[in-house]
Design a protein around this motif. Structure first.
Motif, short mmCIF file in Angstrom:
data_model
loop_
_atom_site.label_atom_id
_atom_site.label_comp_id
_atom_site.label_asym_id
_atom_site.label_seq_id
_atom_site.Cartn_x
_atom_site.Cartn_y
_atom_site.Cartn_z
N LYS A 1 2.63 1.84 -3.30
CA LYS A 1 2.32 2.19 -4.69
C LYS A 1 1.41 3.46 -4.83
O LYS A 1 1.74 4.58 -5.38
CB LYS A 1 0.29 1.42 -4.38
CG LYS A 1 0.56 -0.34 -5.13
CD LYS A 1 -1.03 -0.44 -4.60
CE LYS A 1 -0.89 -2.03 -5.25
NZ LYS A 1 -2.77 -2.39 -5.44
N ARG A 2 1.94 4.03 -3.72
CA ARG A 2 1.43 5.04 -3.59
C ARG A 2 2.01 6.31 -3.35
O ARG A 2 2.80 7.40 -3.88
CB ARG A 2 1.39 5.36 -1.64
CG ARG A 2 0.59 7.51 -1.62
CD ARG A 2 1.08 7.54 -0.02
NE ARG A 2 1.76 7.04 0.98
CZ ARG A 2 2.27 7.98 1.20
NH1 ARG A 2 2.29 8.62 0.70
NH2 ARG A 2 3.13 7.25 2.41
N THR A 3 3.76 5.80 -3.10
CA THR A 3 5.16 6.54 -3.47
C THR A 3 6.07 5.99 -4.57
O THR A 3 6.53 6.84 -5.22
CB THR A 3 6.06 6.08 -2.00
OG1 THR A 3 6.78 5.09 -2.37
CG2 THR A 3 5.39 6.86 -1.19
N ASP B 1 3.87 -3.03 -9.94
CA ASP B 1 3.13 -1.01 -9.38
C ASP B 1 5.03 -1.00 -8.96
O ASP B 1 5.12 -0.03 -7.97
CB ASP B 1 2.77 -2.04 -7.93
CG ASP B 1 0.87 -2.55 -8.33
OD1 ASP B 1 0.20 -0.89 -9.39
OD2 ASP B 1 0.64 -2.91 -7.55
N GLN C 1 0.69 -0.94 0.01
CA GLN C 1 0.11 -0.04 0.16
C GLN C 1 1.22 1.24 0.04
O GLN C 1 0.87 2.26 -0.86
CB GLN C 1 -1.49 -0.08 0.72
CG GLN C 1 -2.35 -0.92 1.41
CD GLN C 1 -2.39 -1.12 2.29
OE1 GLN C 1 -2.59 -0.57 3.50
NE2 GLN C 1 -3.55 -2.06 2.30
N GLU C 2 1.69 1.32 1.19
CA GLU C 2 3.00 2.94 1.14
C GLU C 2 3.62 2.55 -0.41
O GLU C 2 4.01 4.00 -1.50
CB GLU C 2 3.96 1.88 2.74
CG GLU C 2 3.23 2.39 3.31
CD GLU C 2 2.38 3.22 3.75
OE1 GLU C 2 2.95 4.41 2.82
OE2 GLU C 2 1.50 3.85 4.30
#
Length: 256
Positions: free
Chosen positions: A127-129, A173, A124-125
């Motif tokens: 993917k965000r960055t 990703d 999750q982290e």
């Protein structure tokens, strides 16, 4: 994959392989969050590395909410996480007719479920960055077993299956996921294990364990740390879904 390692979260980073890896990452210029149940030792490593480059978070990986809290602290201090090292493992010994269900469940909860929970949040982290690298800790006992290690061996073999699946699910990703399988490494946990045999001297046992490895010695935490830093680096950018044996050749020899 992100082009540069800037922020690393290490579970089990207070001593042994984890502490050596924290030092190796900070030596390469990264900032490190050390998450561990061993507060005194973890605080000491973080203080040694410096408050601008490292922090300690007390974390019991048997509790998923504490894993999540460690991620929150890492992001709060260092903005992002682009490498996670899931360096966790415990052992409960016994043949399958002796081992309690509680010991089986707890071993899998720490060795496998904790790595699943961490991978979930890491994805999750990352993917965000824009991507990152997850390094999971399996074991030589995920490849070949010993007597009375049913729970440990099963959990570590499962870590390799988890790693492969995370790798193929999230390659798009920009996330790589790899595992390592150490042999017998000269860590505090190995030294503690050697002292549990009341009828044997610890130093004799350690020499015996060393002799099982073709290199005729135990591994060093720093040797494992160097492999982890490499696997997390851009130079290893075409490696994902794989398991790296760091075992002094023990898996290569059929008969001693």
């Amino acid at each position: 994959m992100v082009p540069q390692i800037s922020s690393v979260l290490i579970f089990g980073g207070a001593r042994g392989i984890g502490a050596a890896t924290a030092r190796a990452f900070t030596d390469s210029g990264a900032r490190v969050t050390i998450a561990d149940l061993l507060a005194e030792e973890g605080e000491a490593v973080a203080a040694e590395l410096g408050s601008d480059r490292a922090q300690f978070v007390r974390c019991d990986v048997a509790e998923p909410q504490q894993i999540s809290a460690a991620y929150d602290r890492a992001v709060e201090k260092f903005d992002a996480i682009n490498v996670v090292f899931n360096n966790v493992g415990i052992a409960r010994y016994g043949t399958v007719d002796e081992l309690s269900l509680d010991d089986w469940d707890f071993t899998l909860r720490v060795n496998l479920t904790a790595q699943f929970v961490s991978c979930k949040r890491a994805v999750q982290e990352m993917k965000r960055t824009g991507g990152g690298v997850i390094v999971n800790t399996a074991s030589i006992l995920g490849h070949a077993s010993q007597k009375t290690t049913a729970a440990y061996a099963a959990s570590k073999a499962a870590v390799m299956g988890l790693t492969r699946t995370v790798a193929i699910d999230h390659a798009g990703d920009g996330i790589r996921c790899v595992s390592i399988s150490p042999g017998t490494i000269d860590t505090p946990l190995v030294q503690i294990a050697a002292r549990t045999f009341k009828d044997r001297k610890p130093e004799d046992l350690e020499r015996e364990w060393a002799a099982h490895h073709p290199l005729n010695r135990l591994g060093k935490p720093e040797e494992v740390a160097a492999a982890v830093v490499f696997l997390a680096s851009p130079q290893a950018g075409f490696i994902t879904g794989s398991d790296l044996l760091i075992d002094g050749g023990i898996r290569s020899e059929l008969y001693a």
